[in-house]
Motif scaffolding. Structure first.
Motif, PDB file in Angstrom:
ATOM      1  N   SER A 144       0.829  -1.207   0.000  1.00 13.46           N
ATOM      2  CA  SER A 144       0.000   0.000   0.000  1.00 13.46           C
ATOM      3  C   SER A 144       0.866   1.260   0.000  1.00 13.46           C
ATOM      4  O   SER A 144       0.492   2.281  -0.581  1.00 13.46           O
ATOM      5  N   ALA A 145       2.039   1.198   0.641  1.00 12.28           N
ATOM      6  CA  ALA A 145       2.935   2.354   0.627  1.00 12.28           C
ATOM      7  C   ALA A 145       3.456   2.620  -0.784  1.00 12.28           C
ATOM      8  O   ALA A 145       3.549   3.775  -1.227  1.00 12.28           O
ATOM      9  N   GLN A 146       3.800   1.546  -1.524  1.00 11.30           N
ATOM     10  CA  GLN A 146       4.256   1.709  -2.912  1.00 11.30           C
ATOM     11  C   GLN A 146       3.141   2.250  -3.788  1.00 11.30           C
ATOM     12  O   GLN A 146       3.377   3.105  -4.658  1.00 11.30           O
ATOM     13  N   GLN A 147       1.923   1.774  -3.573  1.00 11.60           N
ATOM     14  CA  GLN A 147       0.796   2.270  -4.353  1.00 11.60           C
ATOM     15  C   GLN A 147       0.556   3.749  -4.084  1.00 11.60           C
ATOM     16  O   GLN A 147       0.298   4.532  -5.008  1.00 11.60           O
ATOM     17  N   ALA A 148       0.659   4.159  -2.809  1.00  7.55           N
ATOM     18  CA  ALA A 148       0.475   5.568  -2.463  1.00  7.55           C
ATOM     19  C   ALA A 148       1.569   6.428  -3.082  1.00  7.55           C
ATOM     20  O   ALA A 148       1.317   7.544  -3.575  1.00  7.55           O
ATOM     21  N   ASP A 149       2.819   5.922  -3.094  1.00  6.97           N
ATOM     22  CA  ASP A 149       3.923   6.664  -3.685  1.00  6.97           C
ATOM     23  C   ASP A 149       3.735   6.816  -5.192  1.00  6.97           C
ATOM     24  O   ASP A 149       4.001   7.878  -5.771  1.00  6.97           O
ATOM     25  N   GLN A 150       3.264   5.750  -5.857  1.00  2.23           N
ATOM     26  CA  GLN A 150       3.025   5.804  -7.302  1.00  2.23           C
ATOM     27  C   GLN A 150       1.909   6.780  -7.624  1.00  2.23           C
ATOM     28  O   GLN A 150       1.980   7.542  -8.601  1.00  2.23           O
ATOM     29  N   THR A 151       0.861   6.778  -6.804  1.00  2.00           N
ATOM     30  CA  THR A 151      -0.248   7.713  -7.019  1.00  2.00           C
ATOM     31  C   THR A 151       0.223   9.150  -6.896  1.00  2.00           C
ATOM     32  O   THR A 151      -0.145  10.020  -7.698  1.00  2.00           O
ATOM     33  N   GLN A 152       1.064   9.420  -5.884  1.00  2.00           N
ATOM     34  CA  GLN A 152       1.595  10.770  -5.703  1.00  2.00           C
ATOM     35  C   GLN A 152       2.469  11.180  -6.880  1.00  2.00           C
ATOM     36  O   GLN A 152       2.429  12.328  -7.336  1.00  2.00           O
ATOM     37  N   SER A 153       3.253  10.228  -7.387  1.00  2.00           N
ATOM     38  CA  SER A 153       4.103  10.526  -8.544  1.00  2.00           C
ATOM     39  C   SER A 153       3.254  10.867  -9.767  1.00  2.00           C
ATOM     40  O   SER A 153       3.563  11.796 -10.527  1.00  2.00           O
ATOM     41  N   ASN A 154       2.165  10.119  -9.980  1.00  2.00           N
ATOM     42  CA  ASN A 154       1.271  10.388 -11.118  1.00  2.00           C
ATOM     43  C   ASN A 154       0.625  11.762 -10.987  1.00  2.00           C
ATOM     44  O   ASN A 154       0.484  12.503 -11.978  1.00  2.00           O
ATOM     45  N   LEU A 155       0.217  12.112  -9.765  1.00  2.00           N
ATOM     46  CA  LEU A 155      -0.401  13.427  -9.556  1.00  2.00           C
ATOM     47  C   LEU A 155       0.604  14.541  -9.821  1.00  2.00           C
ATOM     48  O   LEU A 155       0.267  15.574 -10.425  1.00  2.00           O
ATOM     49  N   SER A 156       1.849  14.337  -9.398  1.00  2.00           N
ATOM     50  CA  SER A 156       2.877  15.353  -9.625  1.00  2.00           C
ATOM     51  C   SER A 156       3.154  15.523 -11.120  1.00  2.00           C
ATOM     52  O   SER A 156       3.336  16.650 -11.611  1.00  2.00           O
ATOM     53  N   ALA A 157       3.195  14.404 -11.851  1.00  2.00           N
ATOM     54  CA  ALA A 157       3.431  14.473 -13.299  1.00  2.00           C
ATOM     55  C   ALA A 157       2.285  15.196 -14.003  1.00  2.00           C
ATOM     56  O   ALA A 157       2.496  15.980 -14.933  1.00  2.00           O
ATOM     57  N   ALA A 158       1.040  14.925 -13.567  1.00  2.00           N
ATOM     58  CA  ALA A 158      -0.113  15.589 -14.177  1.00  2.00           C
ATOM     59  C   ALA A 158      -0.089  17.090 -13.915  1.00  2.00           C
ATOM     60  O   ALA A 158      -0.371  17.902 -14.819  1.00  2.00           O
ATOM     61  N   GLU A 159       0.272  17.478 -12.713  1.00  2.00           N
ATOM     62  CA  GLU A 159       0.350  18.900 -12.382  1.00  2.00           C
ATOM     63  C   GLU A 159       1.449  19.586 -13.197  1.00  2.00           C
ATOM     64  O   GLU A 159       1.284  20.725 -13.665  1.00  2.00           O
ATOM     65  N   GLU A 160       2.568  18.892 -13.397  1.00  2.00           N
ATOM     66  CA  GLU A 160       3.654  19.453 -14.188  1.00  2.00           C
ATOM     67  C   GLU A 160       3.249  19.635 -15.653  1.00  2.00           C
ATOM     68  O   GLU A 160       3.578  20.653 -16.291  1.00  2.00           O
ATOM     69  N   ALA A 161       2.513  18.651 -16.186  1.00  2.00           N
ATOM     70  CA  ALA A 161       2.056  18.757 -17.580  1.00  2.00           C
ATOM     71  C   ALA A 161       1.084  19.917 -17.744  1.00  2.00           C
ATOM     72  O   ALA A 161       1.120  20.659 -18.753  1.00  2.00           O
ATOM     73  N   LYS A 162       0.192  20.096 -16.793  1.00  2.00           N
ATOM     74  CA  LYS A 162      -0.740  21.218 -16.855  1.00  2.00           C
ATOM     75  C   LYS A 162       0.001  22.554 -16.838  1.00  2.00           C
ATOM     76  O   LYS A 162      -0.361  23.504 -17.545  1.00  2.00           O
ATOM     77  N   ALA A 163       1.044  22.647 -16.012  1.00  2.00           N
ATOM     78  CA  ALA A 163       1.807  23.884 -15.933  1.00  2.00           C
ATOM     79  C   ALA A 163       2.495  24.197 -17.255  1.00  2.00           C
ATOM     80  O   ALA A 163       2.541  25.355 -17.702  1.00  2.00           O
ATOM     81  N   ILE A 164       3.038  23.176 -17.934  1.00  2.00           N
ATOM     82  CA  ILE A 164       3.708  23.383 -19.225  1.00  2.00           C
ATOM     83  C   ILE A 164       2.715  23.851 -20.274  1.00  2.00           C
ATOM     84  O   ILE A 164       2.985  24.766 -21.068  1.00  2.00           O
ATOM     85  N   LEU A 165       1.524  23.233 -20.307  1.00  2.00           N
ATOM     86  CA  LEU A 165       0.489  23.642 -21.270  1.00  2.00           C
ATOM     87  C   LEU A 165       0.051  25.095 -21.036  1.00  2.00           C
ATOM     88  O   LEU A 165      -0.157  25.859 -21.968  1.00  2.00           O
ATOM     89  N   ALA A 166      -0.072  25.438 -19.764  1.00  2.00           N
ATOM     90  CA  ALA A 166      -0.499  26.797 -19.456  1.00  2.00           C
ATOM     91  C   ALA A 166       0.544  27.819 -19.898  1.00  2.00           C
ATOM     92  O   ALA A 166       0.223  28.893 -20.438  1.00  2.00           O
ATOM     93  N   GLN A 167       1.833  27.473 -19.750  1.00  2.00           N
ATOM     94  CA  GLN A 167       2.898  28.368 -20.198  1.00  2.00           C
ATOM     95  C   GLN A 167       2.908  28.516 -21.741  1.00  2.00           C
ATOM     96  O   GLN A 167       3.102  29.614 -22.267  1.00  2.00           O
ATOM     97  N   GLY A 168       2.652  27.387 -22.436  1.00  2.00           N
ATOM     98  CA  GLY A 168       2.620  27.441 -23.913  1.00  2.00           C
ATOM     99  C   GLY A 168       1.474  28.314 -24.408  1.00  2.00           C
ATOM    100  O   GLY A 168       1.615  29.086 -25.356  1.00  2.00           O
ATOM    101  N   ARG A 169       0.312  28.165 -23.766  1.00  2.00           N
ATOM    102  CA  ARG A 169      -0.838  28.981 -24.175  1.00  2.00           C
ATOM    103  C   ARG A 169      -0.577  30.472 -23.919  1.00  2.00           C
ATOM    104  O   ARG A 169      -0.981  31.332 -24.699  1.00  2.00           O
ATOM    105  N   ALA A 170       0.121  30.754 -22.820  1.00  2.00           N
ATOM    106  CA  ALA A 170       0.422  32.143 -22.526  1.00  2.00           C
ATOM    107  C   ALA A 170       1.352  32.756 -23.564  1.00  2.00           C
ATOM    108  O   ALA A 170       1.200  33.918 -23.975  1.00  2.00           O
ATOM    109  N   ARG A 171       2.356  31.962 -24.041  1.00  2.00           N
ATOM    110  CA  ARG A 171       3.272  32.489 -25.052  1.00  2.00           C
ATOM    111  C   ARG A 171       2.553  32.701 -26.384  1.00  2.00           C
ATOM    112  O   ARG A 171       2.791  33.670 -27.098  1.00  2.00           O
ATOM    113  N   ASN A 172       1.670  31.753 -26.759  1.00  2.00           N
ATOM    114  CA  ASN A 172       0.930  31.886 -28.013  1.00  2.00           C
ATOM    115  C   ASN A 172      -0.009  33.095 -27.993  1.00  2.00           C
ATOM    116  O   ASN A 172      -0.208  33.780 -28.992  1.00  2.00           O
TER     117      ASN A 172
END
Length: 296
Positions: free
Chosen positions: A266-294
């Motif tokens: 369960s600890a590994q599953q929780a760590d993987q879930t947190q990693s996925n959430l962090s990756a999703a937040e990072e992707a959203k931030a990159i998209l938002a920066q691209g839209r701002a430049r365009n």
């Protein structure tokens, strides 16, 4: 065994180590009504003492109201453990009188058979001299024991009942009661899971005391009993040693309170879930920066 009878017997005071051991052994084999029928030899083996010592302890327990016996022919006696009937005031009276009967009974060699004065030992005083055996002290002995005349000594004799102990601080009394409750909960759960009672020694007693101090008098017994449900690999391999509970007792208390056990998976599953959430937040931030430049 009956946890009800056991929990009522553990707090009892003014008993010797032998008497307490025999009482706990009987309570361990009794049902919820306090009834059991073990053989004397069985009790002696369980308590690591002689059969004579067991019988002597039973005589005392019966005299103070903790035990009643129904004797049966060619069979084990039926015993009733009655901690609610314990008469602490009888420790130095009834038990002493019962033992003294062996000294004054006919044929026991006491004053009633001597035919002489009550203070003479072994017969009437010799003519023109002091009473034979005068000044000797005869101490009462338990039934079925030989009577021994104790030679006079300058050492003070000890009273049958010890003087009142100094008052105990209320918090210490509460701590002791919580330690007994925590050990009982742990031992019963341990026996149910592993089929044997856990070892209790000075180190274990110290661990129990530390557990109560860290978790509190209310939660410590509950967490101690719940701990035997933990299925972590290290805990299972360690046979749910009390030291493992003490090492992480706060974490186990949280698991007990929330009803969720944190295993390695369960600890590994929780760590993987947190990693996925962090990756999703990072992707959203990159998209938002691209839209701002365009847009600029």
């Amino acid at each position: 065994m009956s946890t009800i009878i056991m929990s009522q017997c553990w707090p009892l005071q003014q008993l010797s180590v032998t008497q307490k051991a025999v009482l706990i052994s009987l309570a361990d084999q009794a049902n919820d009504d306090g009834v059991c029928w073990p053989a004397i030899g069985t009790i002696a083996k369980r308590c690591c003492m002689s059969e004579r010592a067991v019988r002597t302890a039973m005589d005392h327990l019966e005299a103070v109201g903790l035990l009643s016996r129904e004797r049966r022919f060619n069979s084990s006696n039926v015993y009733s453990v009655t901690p609610a009937k314990f008469d602490a005031s009888a420790v130095g009276t009834k038990a002493k009188r019962k033992a003294a009967k062996a000294c004054t009974a006919p044929g026991a060699g006491g004053a009633s058979d001597a035919g002489g004065a009550p203070d003479a030992v072994g017969g009437a005083p010799a003519a023109g001299g002091p009473a034979r055996g005068a000044g000797l002290e005869v101490r009462p002995v338990p039934p079925n024991r030989h009577i021994t005349i104790i030679e006079p000594s300058d050492e003070p004799s000890f009273p049958a009942v010890l003087p009142d102990a100094p008052p105990v601080v209320e918090s210490e009394t509460e701590l002791q009661a919580a330690c007994r409750a925590a050990w009982t909960a742990y031992a019963m759960a341990y026996r149910e899971r592993h089929g044997a009672m856990p070892v209790r020694n000075a180190k274990v007693n110290a661990n129990v005391k530390q557990l109560v101090k860290r978790l509190g008098v209310v939660e410590a017994p509950q967490v101690a009993g719940w701990f035997l449900r933990v299925n972590e690999r290290m805990v299972v391999q360690g046979m749910h040693d009390l030291g493992l509970l003490l090492a992480r007792c706060e974490a186990y208390r949280t698991q007990w309170a929330t009803g969720r056990q944190m295993t390695a998976t369960s600890a590994q599953q929780a760590d993987q879930t947190q990693s996925n959430l962090s990756a999703a937040e990072e992707a959203k931030a990159i998209l938002a920066q691209g839209r701002a430049r365009n847009a600029g």
